[in-house]
Design a protein around this motif. Sequence first.
Motif, PDB file in Angstrom:
ATOM      1  N   CYS A 197      -7.000  36.156  -6.985  1.00 14.28           N
ATOM      2  CA  CYS A 197      -7.072  36.795  -8.301  1.00 14.28           C
ATOM      3  C   CYS A 197      -6.645  35.767  -9.339  1.00 14.28           C
ATOM      4  O   CYS A 197      -5.599  35.115  -9.175  1.00 14.28           O
ATOM      5  N   TRP A 203      -6.420  34.840 -13.706  1.00 14.12           N
ATOM      6  CA  TRP A 203      -6.404  35.413 -15.049  1.00 14.12           C
ATOM      7  C   TRP A 203      -6.289  34.298 -16.088  1.00 14.12           C
ATOM      8  O   TRP A 203      -5.516  33.352 -15.903  1.00 14.12           O
ATOM      9  N   VAL A 217      -5.238  34.238 -20.051  1.00 19.44           N
ATOM     10  CA  VAL A 217      -4.508  35.188 -20.884  1.00 19.44           C
ATOM     11  C   VAL A 217      -4.437  34.713 -22.328  1.00 19.44           C
ATOM     12  O   VAL A 217      -4.156  33.530 -22.591  1.00 19.44           O
ATOM     13  N   VAL A 264      -3.235  42.142 -18.912  1.00 18.52           N
ATOM     14  CA  VAL A 264      -3.155  41.286 -17.726  1.00 18.52           C
ATOM     15  C   VAL A 264      -1.827  41.429 -16.985  1.00 18.52           C
ATOM     16  O   VAL A 264      -1.804  41.447 -15.741  1.00 18.52           O
TER      17      VAL A 264
END
Length: 236
Positions: free
Chosen positions: A48, A50, A52, A83
Amino acid sequence: MTDPTTPGWPYGPMLALDLETTGIDPETARIVSAAAVPIGVNSSTSACTWLVDPGIEIPAEATAVHGITTNQAAEDGRPAADVIPEITAELVRALTAGWPLVVFRAPYALTVLAREAARHNVDFPAEVAPVIDPAVLDKQVDRYRRGRRTLPALCEHYQVRHDGPNQAVEDALAAARLAWRLPRVHPQLAALDLATLHTQQQTWAAEQAHGLQQHLRRTDPTATVSPAWPLTPTAT
């Protein structure tokens, strides 16, 4: 020596976590990118990641490290408020399953995440355990080795891959490779169960912090180094 066929934490699943941020102070730093990488599970389980938008300017010094600019984060990233719950949920999911978290220099990354969670009213675990911190383990088993102990330096020393310093996914994978390699080079680590290893790291980290503080006070009598591990408790 530990029998290599004996099941133990070095042979089980883990979740490697890494953050790239806006600064070096975990009390004020904001997350700019993050990766949570499952290790030792089926191939269909992917990392995973992210990007941001931290909601503040990313200092040039931070951009020079991880390459993410304020404009890039604002245009391509997601709001931190969206997030942070997702990152925290991945952490909680792993801990609930009994997986250890692999976090290089855990007190920085986990404190940043805990403060971000508080900032955005996200529930954060009261206790984060078990954690495997290759920085603490390496210092304990080879405390007098000369040279730097950054993530790239440790990867070079233990001959594990590191495909991109200061990129969240690559740093997480590098930390995981160290967590795999260290108990094989130093089998006394593999002989400990996860709960004992976590408790031992708390003791070792405190001792290492004290040693660093004594060293720093040779030139700065006011220098302090927090002994907290794996994260700094919230001030009351």
